[in-house]
Design an enzyme around this catalytic site. Structure first.
Site, PDB file in Angstrom:
ATOM      1  N   ASP A  47       0.839  -1.191   0.000  1.00  0.00           N
ATOM      2  CA  ASP A  47       0.000   0.000   0.000  1.00  0.00           C
ATOM      3  C   ASP A  47       0.883   1.252   0.000  1.00  0.00           C
ATOM      4  OD1 ASP A  47      -2.342  -1.468   0.056  1.00  0.00           O
ATOM      5  OD2 ASP A  47      -2.551  -1.375   2.234  1.00  0.00           O
ATOM      6  N   TYR A  75       5.434  -9.153   8.293  1.00  0.00           N
ATOM      7  CA  TYR A  75       5.071  -7.756   8.493  1.00  0.00           C
ATOM      8  C   TYR A  75       5.073  -7.441   9.982  1.00  0.00           C
ATOM      9  CZ  TYR A  75       3.048  -8.400   3.829  1.00  0.00           C
ATOM     10  OH  TYR A  75       2.855  -8.700   2.498  1.00  0.00           O
ATOM     11  N   ASP A  89      -7.430   1.396   7.402  1.00  0.00           N
ATOM     12  CA  ASP A  89      -6.143   1.960   7.816  1.00  0.00           C
ATOM     13  C   ASP A  89      -6.344   3.413   8.213  1.00  0.00           C
ATOM     14  OD1 ASP A  89      -6.292   3.446   5.454  1.00  0.00           O
ATOM     15  OD2 ASP A  89      -4.758   2.295   4.410  1.00  0.00           O
ATOM     16  N   ARG A 181      -4.511  -5.134   6.618  1.00  0.00           N
ATOM     17  CA  ARG A 181      -5.622  -4.273   7.048  1.00  0.00           C
ATOM     18  C   ARG A 181      -6.843  -5.099   7.454  1.00  0.00           C
ATOM     19  NH1 ARG A 181      -7.215  -0.978   2.381  1.00  0.00           N
ATOM     20  NH2 ARG A 181      -5.947  -2.361   1.081  1.00  0.00           N
TER      21      ARG A 181
END
Length: 301
Positions: A47, A75, A89, A181
């Site tokens: 993103d 992540y 987000d 997300r």
């Protein structure tokens, strides 16, 4: 007649530590320009506001992109508790809130439901196609969609820090196709407190580590110089998850022409996907068939 793309026939991987605020495509375009490369692509979109490993493939290395895309990746991300947003987000609008703040043990207990083979509904603002159009385009127009759940393998999901009551830091290792997300959104729903991702960083992807990444400032500073070329990793790195077999000298031309050829293999099963090398360089990827391989991808010298 199509115009021939200008640039160098340069092959390999450049690992970029992507900054926030840029799309993955913008990073690839910058790298292609800086290396004067004829062809470039990337393994796994981040993103725009996410940071960390963006592995950019140049030239013949683009043929190995699927193997990096399929590999495990990790992540670290901060989850903001108490607020749900329309984008899942911090870039989106708050659409629901809660004053509940679960304790650490409750959060750790809830994480178990997100480990292993799970089904995940992508965010409304995602690149999933709906009736031939990207979901985020429909979402921007105010359309709410019933997106189909998709399978995701989550190998590990850990609570690594709790800076304050409103925030938790999680670390996740997962397969391809996952939306961090959506993990935050669904965790907030499971805890009854709502949540969204505040920040996200990919710390590794397959063989590539963020700590080995070059910054875009470095890419700019070293553009069109041999010093930038020195950061390239060989295309063979993208094949590390496949068994390697060795080519005979007389097999090289056959394989590069797409024909079956003899190889030397050890511990490889019939029908297994392998990559064939000659003097350490990748010649082809293909299916092993008892002493030879049938190539499916070939690499130009």
């Amino acid at each position: 007649m199509a115009r021939k793309r200008k640039g160098r026939d340069i092959s390999g991987w450049l690992v970029v530590d992507k900054p926030a605020g840029l799309t993955s495509t913008a990073v690839v375009n910058k790298v292609r320009w800086a290396l004067d490369a004829k062809k470039a692509g990337h393994a796994g979109t981040l993103d725009p506001e996410a940071t960390g490993v963006l592995a950019v493939a140049l030239g013949e290395a683009t043929k190995t992109v699927p193997y990096i895309t399929d590999a495990l990746k990790a992540y670290t991300f901060i989850v903001r508790l108490g607020q749900a947003t329309n984008t899942d987000d911090a870039e989106g609008e708050v659409i629901a809130s809660s004053d509940d703040r679960p304790d650490d043990e409750t959060i750790k207990a809830a994480l178990g439901a997100f480990i292993g083979d799970i089904m995940q509904v992508p965010p409304q603002f995602s690149a999933v196609k709906v009736d031939g159009e990207r979901a985020y385009k429909k979402a921007r127009d105010g359309e709410e969609m019933a997106l189909a759940a998709r399978p995701l393998w989550v190998e590990e999901l850990l609570l690594v820090d709790r800076p304050d009551a409103d925030h938790v830091v999680l670390e996740m290792t997962c397969g391809k196709g996952g939306y961090v997300r959506a993990i935050a959104r669904d965790l907030g729903d499971a805890l009854g407190c709502k949540a969204h991702v505040k920040s996200l960083r990919r710390i590794w992807s397959g063989p590539f580590q963020a700590s080995d990444g070059i910054t875009l400032d470095q890419v700019d500073a070293l553009a069109r110089t041999p010093e930038l070329d020195a950061f390239l990793q060989p295309l063979e790195v993208g094949l590390e998850d496949l068994p390697e077999v060795r080519c005979l000298a007389e097999s090289v031309a056959k394989l590069r022409n797409g024909n079956p050829a003899s190889v030397i293999a050890s511990g490889v099963e019939y029908g297994e996907e392998v990559w064939a090398s000659f003097e350490g360089k990748a010649i082809a990827v293909g299916t092993y068939r008892g002493g030879e391989i049938q190539p499916s991808r070939v690499f130009v010298a």
